[in-house]
Design a protein around this motif. Structure first.
Motif, PDB file in Angstrom:
ATOM      1  N   THR A 146       0.844  -1.190   0.000  1.00 17.46           N
ATOM      2  CA  THR A 146       0.000   0.000   0.000  1.00 17.46           C
ATOM      3  C   THR A 146       0.876   1.235   0.000  1.00 17.46           C
ATOM      4  OG1 THR A 146      -1.653  -1.206   1.283  1.00 17.46           O
ATOM      5  CG2 THR A 146      -1.886   1.176   1.203  1.00 17.46           C
ATOM      6  N   GLY A 147       0.554   2.183  -0.871  1.00 17.46           N
ATOM      7  CA  GLY A 147       1.326   3.413  -0.959  1.00 17.46           C
ATOM      8  C   GLY A 147       0.443   4.594  -1.296  1.00 17.46           C
ATOM      9  N   SER A 148       1.051   5.760  -1.331  1.00 17.50           N
ATOM     10  CA  SER A 148       0.326   6.966  -1.750  1.00 17.50           C
ATOM     11  C   SER A 148       1.258   7.822  -2.591  1.00 17.50           C
ATOM     12  CB  SER A 148      -0.191   7.745  -0.535  1.00 17.50           C
ATOM     13  OG  SER A 148       0.830   7.985   0.397  1.00 17.50           O
ATOM     14  N   THR A 149       0.677   8.594  -3.480  1.00 17.52           N
ATOM     15  CA  THR A 149       1.449   9.385  -4.424  1.00 17.52           C
ATOM     16  C   THR A 149       0.583  10.516  -4.974  1.00 17.52           C
ATOM     17  OG1 THR A 149       2.758   9.279  -6.472  1.00 17.52           O
ATOM     18  CG2 THR A 149       0.804   7.890  -6.374  1.00 17.52           C
ATOM     19  N   ILE A 150       1.216  11.506  -5.547  1.00 13.83           N
ATOM     20  CA  ILE A 150       0.461  12.564  -6.215  1.00 13.83           C
ATOM     21  C   ILE A 150       0.277  12.264  -7.706  1.00 13.83           C
ATOM     22  CG2 ILE A 150       1.059  14.376  -4.576  1.00 13.83           C
ATOM     23  CD1 ILE A 150       3.163  15.360  -6.591  1.00 13.83           C
ATOM     24  N   ASN A 151       0.993  11.248  -8.220  1.00 11.34           N
ATOM     25  CA  ASN A 151       0.895  10.889  -9.631  1.00 11.34           C
ATOM     26  C   ASN A 151       0.929   9.365  -9.747  1.00 11.34           C
ATOM     27  OD1 ASN A 151       1.345  10.313 -12.375  1.00 11.34           O
ATOM     28  ND2 ASN A 151       2.445  12.232 -12.681  1.00 11.34           N
ATOM     29  N   LEU A 152      -0.233   8.741  -9.755  1.00  9.97           N
ATOM     30  CA  LEU A 152      -0.328   7.283  -9.747  1.00  9.97           C
ATOM     31  C   LEU A 152       0.299   6.662 -10.992  1.00  9.97           C
ATOM     32  CD1 LEU A 152      -1.235   4.703  -8.375  1.00  9.97           C
ATOM     33  CD2 LEU A 152      -3.510   5.053  -9.364  1.00  9.97           C
ATOM     34  N   ASP A 153       0.034   7.217 -12.157  1.00  7.58           N
ATOM     35  CA  ASP A 153       0.591   6.639 -13.383  1.00  7.58           C
ATOM     36  C   ASP A 153       2.118   6.603 -13.329  1.00  7.58           C
ATOM     37  OD1 ASP A 153      -1.917   6.208 -14.532  1.00  7.58           O
ATOM     38  OD2 ASP A 153      -1.956   8.194 -15.452  1.00  7.58           O
ATOM     39  N   GLN A 154       2.724   7.702 -12.930  1.00  3.52           N
ATOM     40  CA  GLN A 154       4.185   7.771 -12.839  1.00  3.52           C
ATOM     41  C   GLN A 154       4.718   6.809 -11.778  1.00  3.52           C
ATOM     42  OE1 GLN A 154       6.377   9.251 -14.841  1.00  3.52           O
ATOM     43  NE2 GLN A 154       8.040   8.419 -13.625  1.00  3.52           N
ATOM     44  N   ARG A 155       4.034   6.734 -10.654  1.00  2.00           N
ATOM     45  CA  ARG A 155       4.491   5.853  -9.576  1.00  2.00           C
ATOM     46  C   ARG A 155       4.413   4.390 -10.001  1.00  2.00           C
ATOM     47  NH1 ARG A 155       8.221   5.363  -6.046  1.00  2.00           N
ATOM     48  NH2 ARG A 155       7.603   4.461  -4.063  1.00  2.00           N
ATOM     49  N   LEU A 156       3.375   4.016 -10.750  1.00  2.00           N
ATOM     50  CA  LEU A 156       3.273   2.636 -11.240  1.00  2.00           C
ATOM     51  C   LEU A 156       4.424   2.312 -12.178  1.00  2.00           C
ATOM     52  CD1 LEU A 156      -0.560   2.286 -11.835  1.00  2.00           C
ATOM     53  CD2 LEU A 156       0.813   1.244 -10.012  1.00  2.00           C
ATOM     54  N   ILE A 157       4.781   3.256 -13.030  1.00  3.41           N
ATOM     55  CA  ILE A 157       5.922   3.065 -13.931  1.00  3.41           C
ATOM     56  C   ILE A 157       7.192   2.835 -13.116  1.00  3.41           C
ATOM     57  CG2 ILE A 157       7.414   4.246 -15.597  1.00  3.41           C
ATOM     58  CD1 ILE A 157       4.788   5.578 -16.681  1.00  3.41           C
ATOM     59  N   HIS A 183       7.418   1.671  -9.997  1.00  2.00           N
ATOM     60  CA  HIS A 183       7.356   0.341  -9.364  1.00  2.00           C
ATOM     61  C   HIS A 183       7.695  -0.751 -10.368  1.00  2.00           C
ATOM     62  CE1 HIS A 183       5.967   1.099  -5.288  1.00  2.00           C
ATOM     63  NE2 HIS A 183       4.986   1.876  -5.729  1.00  2.00           N
ATOM     64  N   GLU A 184       7.095  -0.699 -11.547  1.00  2.00           N
ATOM     65  CA  GLU A 184       7.290  -1.736 -12.552  1.00  2.00           C
ATOM     66  C   GLU A 184       8.728  -1.775 -13.067  1.00  2.00           C
ATOM     67  OE1 GLU A 184       4.173  -0.808 -15.296  1.00  2.00           O
ATOM     68  OE2 GLU A 184       2.637  -1.696 -14.013  1.00  2.00           O
ATOM     69  N   ALA A 186       9.451   1.267  -4.190  1.00  6.70           N
ATOM     70  CA  ALA A 186       9.840   0.894  -2.834  1.00  6.70           C
ATOM     71  C   ALA A 186      10.706  -0.362  -2.836  1.00  6.70           C
ATOM     72  CB  ALA A 186       8.581   0.657  -1.995  1.00  6.70           C
ATOM     73  N   ILE A 187      11.538  -0.480  -1.831  1.00  7.40           N
ATOM     74  CA  ILE A 187      12.405  -1.652  -1.700  1.00  7.40           C
ATOM     75  C   ILE A 187      11.574  -2.935  -1.695  1.00  7.40           C
ATOM     76  CG2 ILE A 187      13.975  -2.876  -0.136  1.00  7.40           C
ATOM     77  CD1 ILE A 187      15.020  -0.070   0.703  1.00  7.40           C
ATOM     78  N   PHE A 188      10.434  -2.900  -0.995  1.00 11.40           N
ATOM     79  CA  PHE A 188       9.567  -4.078  -0.912  1.00 11.40           C
ATOM     80  C   PHE A 188       9.119  -4.527  -2.299  1.00 11.40           C
ATOM     81  CE2 PHE A 188       5.504  -6.236  -0.558  1.00 11.40           C
ATOM     82  CZ  PHE A 188       5.780  -7.183   0.412  1.00 11.40           C
ATOM     83  N   THR A 189       8.638  -3.599  -3.118  1.00  8.90           N
ATOM     84  CA  THR A 189       8.128  -4.001  -4.431  1.00  8.90           C
ATOM     85  C   THR A 189       9.257  -4.412  -5.365  1.00  8.90           C
ATOM     86  OG1 THR A 189       8.034  -1.694  -5.200  1.00  8.90           O
ATOM     87  CG2 THR A 189       6.013  -2.641  -4.275  1.00  8.90           C
ATOM     88  N   ARG A 190      10.435  -3.843  -5.209  1.00 13.83           N
ATOM     89  CA  ARG A 190      11.584  -4.247  -6.039  1.00 13.83           C
ATOM     90  C   ARG A 190      11.879  -5.727  -5.870  1.00 13.83           C
ATOM     91  NH1 ARG A 190      15.915   0.124  -4.245  1.00 13.83           N
ATOM     92  NH2 ARG A 190      14.321   1.708  -4.084  1.00 13.83           N
ATOM     93  N   PRO A 229       6.762  -9.022 -10.732  1.00 17.05           N
ATOM     94  CA  PRO A 229       6.030  -7.813 -11.102  1.00 17.05           C
ATOM     95  C   PRO A 229       4.919  -7.503 -10.104  1.00 17.05           C
ATOM     96  CG  PRO A 229       5.266  -9.655 -12.424  1.00 17.05           C
ATOM     97  CD  PRO A 229       6.389 -10.185 -11.552  1.00 17.05           C
ATOM     98  N   VAL A 230       4.390  -6.301 -10.239  1.00 17.49           N
ATOM     99  CA  VAL A 230       3.293  -5.864  -9.385  1.00 17.49           C
ATOM    100  C   VAL A 230       2.084  -5.522 -10.250  1.00 17.49           C
ATOM    101  CG1 VAL A 230       4.800  -4.997  -7.556  1.00 17.49           C
ATOM    102  CG2 VAL A 230       4.082  -3.446  -9.381  1.00 17.49           C
ATOM    103  N   GLN A 231       0.914  -5.583  -9.634  1.00 20.29           N
ATOM    104  CA  GLN A 231      -0.331  -5.279 -10.346  1.00 20.29           C
ATOM    105  C   GLN A 231      -1.161  -4.332  -9.477  1.00 20.29           C
ATOM    106  OE1 GLN A 231      -2.871  -8.685 -10.713  1.00 20.29           O
ATOM    107  NE2 GLN A 231      -4.377  -7.617 -11.947  1.00 20.29           N
TER     108      GLN A 231
END
Length: 89
Positions: free
Chosen positions: A13-24, A26-27, A32-36, A40-42
């Motif tokens: 779970t996270g928060s951001t001001i730009n979801l599209d950019q943050r998803l890029i 993460h992918e 975040a270290i956890f998602t790295r 992949p993440v969805q």
């Protein structure tokens, strides 16, 4: 505020001001270290807020939920979410 499902089935779970950019990010393994470690993440859920501090507060609230409650929220099963809250699971 958003919830990602990682390749091992865990939720992030996270928060951001730009979801599209943050998803890029993460992918690409730049999130975040956890998602790295669990690519992949969805994206499985998100909520919009007018202020980042509100999103951050909601993020912290969701991080405290059980897996069952997170899954009920993701599915939009608010009746189950209420039942789980009553049973303190």
């Amino acid at each position: 505020m958003y919830i990602l499902k990682c390749n091992n089935g865990l939720y992030y779970t996270g928060s951001t001001i730009n979801l599209d950019q943050r998803l890029i990010q993460h992918e690409a393994g730049e999130g975040a270290i956890f998602t790295r470690k669990h690519l992949p993440v969805q994206l499985v859920y998100f909520e919009k807020f007018s202020r980042i501090d509100e999103a951050f507060g909601r993020e912290k609230q969701i991080q405290g939920l059980s897996r069952a409650k997170k899954e009920a929220l993701i599915k939009g099963d608010f009746e189950l979410l209420v039942q789980l809250s009553k049973s303190k699971k």
